[in-house]
Design a protein around this motif. Sequence first.
Motif, short mmCIF file in Angstrom:
data_model
loop_
_atom_site.label_atom_id
_atom_site.label_comp_id
_atom_site.label_asym_id
_atom_site.label_seq_id
_atom_site.Cartn_x
_atom_site.Cartn_y
_atom_site.Cartn_z
N VAL A 1 4.28 22.69 68.21
CA VAL A 1 5.13 21.71 68.90
C VAL A 1 6.32 22.42 69.54
CG1 VAL A 1 6.61 19.68 68.52
CG2 VAL A 1 4.40 19.82 67.41
N LEU A 2 6.76 23.49 68.92
CA LEU A 2 7.81 24.33 69.49
C LEU A 2 7.28 25.75 69.65
CD1 LEU A 2 11.03 23.43 67.45
CD2 LEU A 2 10.47 22.74 69.78
N ASN B 1 2.77 24.15 64.03
CA ASN B 1 1.77 23.29 64.66
C ASN B 1 1.84 23.35 66.19
OD1 ASN B 1 -0.38 21.68 63.89
ND2 ASN B 1 0.75 19.77 64.16
N VAL C 1 -0.21 16.19 59.59
CA VAL C 1 1.23 16.35 59.41
C VAL C 1 1.87 15.06 58.91
CG1 VAL C 1 3.40 16.99 60.55
CG2 VAL C 1 1.26 18.03 61.29
N VAL D 1 5.58 13.85 58.90
CA VAL D 1 6.91 14.24 59.34
C VAL D 1 7.96 13.53 58.48
CG1 VAL D 1 6.11 14.64 61.69
CG2 VAL D 1 7.14 12.45 61.11
N ILE E 1 8.02 23.78 60.52
CA ILE E 1 6.78 23.00 60.59
C ILE E 1 6.39 22.74 62.05
CG2 ILE E 1 5.90 20.65 60.17
CD1 ILE E 1 6.93 20.95 57.31
N ARG E 2 7.38 22.47 62.87
CA ARG E 2 7.08 22.27 64.31
C ARG E 2 6.48 23.54 64.93
NH1 ARG E 2 12.78 19.19 65.60
NH2 ARG E 2 12.11 17.10 65.03
N ARG F 1 -2.39 8.79 57.34
CA ARG F 1 -2.54 9.20 58.75
C ARG F 1 -2.84 10.70 58.85
NH1 ARG F 1 2.66 7.97 62.13
NH2 ARG F 1 3.55 9.45 60.69
N ALA G 1 8.03 8.13 59.87
CA ALA G 1 7.92 7.96 61.33
C ALA G 1 6.72 7.09 61.71
CB ALA G 1 7.85 9.31 62.02
N VAL G 2 6.63 5.93 61.10
CA VAL G 2 5.59 4.97 61.49
C VAL G 2 6.27 3.86 62.30
CG1 VAL G 2 4.07 5.44 59.54
CG2 VAL G 2 5.84 3.70 59.29
N ASP G 3 5.57 3.35 63.30
CA ASP G 3 6.16 2.28 64.12
C ASP G 3 6.05 0.96 63.37
OD1 ASP G 3 6.73 0.32 66.18
OD2 ASP G 3 6.59 2.02 67.55
N PHE H 1 -4.53 6.47 65.59
CA PHE H 1 -4.60 7.92 65.41
C PHE H 1 -6.05 8.40 65.30
CE2 PHE H 1 -0.10 7.64 64.92
CZ PHE H 1 0.34 8.86 65.42
N ARG I 1 -4.59 21.51 66.51
CA ARG I 1 -4.00 20.33 65.84
C ARG I 1 -5.08 19.34 65.38
NH1 ARG I 1 0.44 21.43 69.37
NH2 ARG I 1 -0.62 20.39 71.09
N GLU I 2 -6.34 19.53 65.84
CA GLU I 2 -7.46 18.76 65.29
C GLU I 2 -7.66 19.12 63.82
OE1 GLU I 2 -9.17 16.42 66.49
OE2 GLU I 2 -9.30 16.61 68.68
N THR J 1 12.15 21.76 59.00
CA THR J 1 11.45 20.95 60.01
C THR J 1 11.09 21.79 61.23
OG1 THR J 1 12.57 18.97 59.24
CG2 THR J 1 11.68 18.89 61.45
#
Lengths: 311, 269
Positions: free
Chosen positions: A56-57, A54, A84, A86, A50-51, A151, A90-92, A104, A79-80, A47
């Motif tokens: 993110v880190l 992209n 990803v 995850v 992957i971050r 997504r 991780a869907v609301d 999105f 990121r366009e 993980t």
Amino acid sequence: MTGPDPLLVLSEVGMRFGEHTALEGISFAVRPGEIVGLLGHNGAGKTTTIRLCNGVLQPSSGQVRLFGRDPMREGDSLRERTGVVVENAAVDERQSARELLLFFARIHDLPRAEAEERVIRLLGDFGLADRADDRLATFSRGMRQSVALARALLHRPELLLLDEPTSGLDPQAAYRLRTMIREISATHGGGILLSTHDLHEARELCDRVAVVRRGRLLAFAEPVELARRWSVESVVHVDAEGIEPTLAELPAGVVLRERSGIRCVFAVRDPELIPELVTRIVRAGGRVHRVEPLRPDLEGAYLRLHEEEPV
Amino acid sequence: MRPRIAFAFAERDIRLAIRTPSVYLPLISTPVVSLVVLPVVLVFVTRAFGDSALAGTLIGWMPRALSAQLDAFPAADRLTVLTLRYFLAPLYLITPVIVTNTIAADGFAGEKERKTLEPLLHSPATDAELLTGKMLAAWLPAVVVGIGGFLAYTAVVDILTAITMGQLLLPSPSWVVLAVWTAPAMSALALGAMVLLSARAGTFQGAYQLGTIVVLPPILLIAGQVLGLFVLNTLFVFVLGAVSWILAVGILAFGARRITRSSMLGLTH
């Protein structure tokens, strides 16, 4: 040999959180049209990788190049071009599938009409058209994972980063999702980085596999090459009756892995031991119906790589 | 920064907040209790005790500037005027502050708790767009609820005082400044506190509870007024708003600089 420029290149990437080293010396690349597997146990650093890919880190050392550029500096525009999935979808749960995807689409700046058309088509492709307006709380885990994949595909990315997409799914849902990933790879022409701890999945889907353990890269090659290079064990299926005396006293270098009815699965250190095994069964009064040596496989290579690595 | 992207985040967070009982129940109950039920009760209580010695003593504690304003009313009405026009003003401030606190706790810590933050971090939205969207989601409803609450409170008070005292008490200049200037400032200040606190809280409940510290300033205002230390007149309310704005901008700017994608995930180098 030169090919198309890689979509993603990691060179000697390391990541530290305080005193904890999460990744060290990770190097691999993803080329257009290929699926690269990131294979390792839970906690191997998949993980985090992957971050980092992209933006993110920020890596503590080494270099990440996404489409030839630095994702930490230009992450917003890069990121366009990535999609990803995850871990755990991780869907609301309070949103419907349509709402989530349209949100999105807005973040990706898609015009409203185009976004609606794509959302309807994607939900149709994933067999969710009739559930488009239902809250995600009512969806099964597999359906949520499909929404997460939709997504990721919404803005037609050039590179997909999939973090354990089939983890926790029932076998049928996992099979369906793997089929989708294969179809996506065949039709969308971009690259896919697939993180997984499932050897079967890696073998079935991936063109190349990076094996990671505790944040370190153990090997990076095609599954066949990994198996050839690292799998010291051969596997042989033996269908035989009256085998018990032989099982009590197997030749050195032969281990019984599984037994079901008359089928025994042996791991043999050297294929030369297979005739000796069969001879012993026959001499002990057993009747051998069938002997099938199997090719060295990714599973053997993976286990061997993990055995060799000091804990 | 693309404002339309920030508004997309804000709209999403607001829509999700109003679907969540643990979020929308405080948003409804706080203004209903403090701005509708409480004034109704207090009108009857203060009318009942308006002529009492206790009322006289309490009014006697008030600073001269305030008691001079109360002198314009009949003795039996003074306690009602003091309560509805002055004492309840700081209590009114609690409503927008609670709204901000609740939605911000859901939008920051709640998102982390539900593990739905990560796809947002993998999106092409900039840190500023994401953060601004989440801040607007917590602040704009507070302004709307604050002004709506002020109008409701004004209506309730005026109806009751028209019946019982034969006159309208609100809106007064200090209440208008309170509603359009000070309350939004206090909400922004509460938002700043929540942005900083949410990084430390792993759950919605944790952040919400930590965030209740933001109701402390209105409570201190209530205590200060009752003790006669100051009066929430127009100038005081305006200055209070100005100070709150300055502090809020400072805290939000400080918080925004500290927040990165990795800190939002709860990961630091």
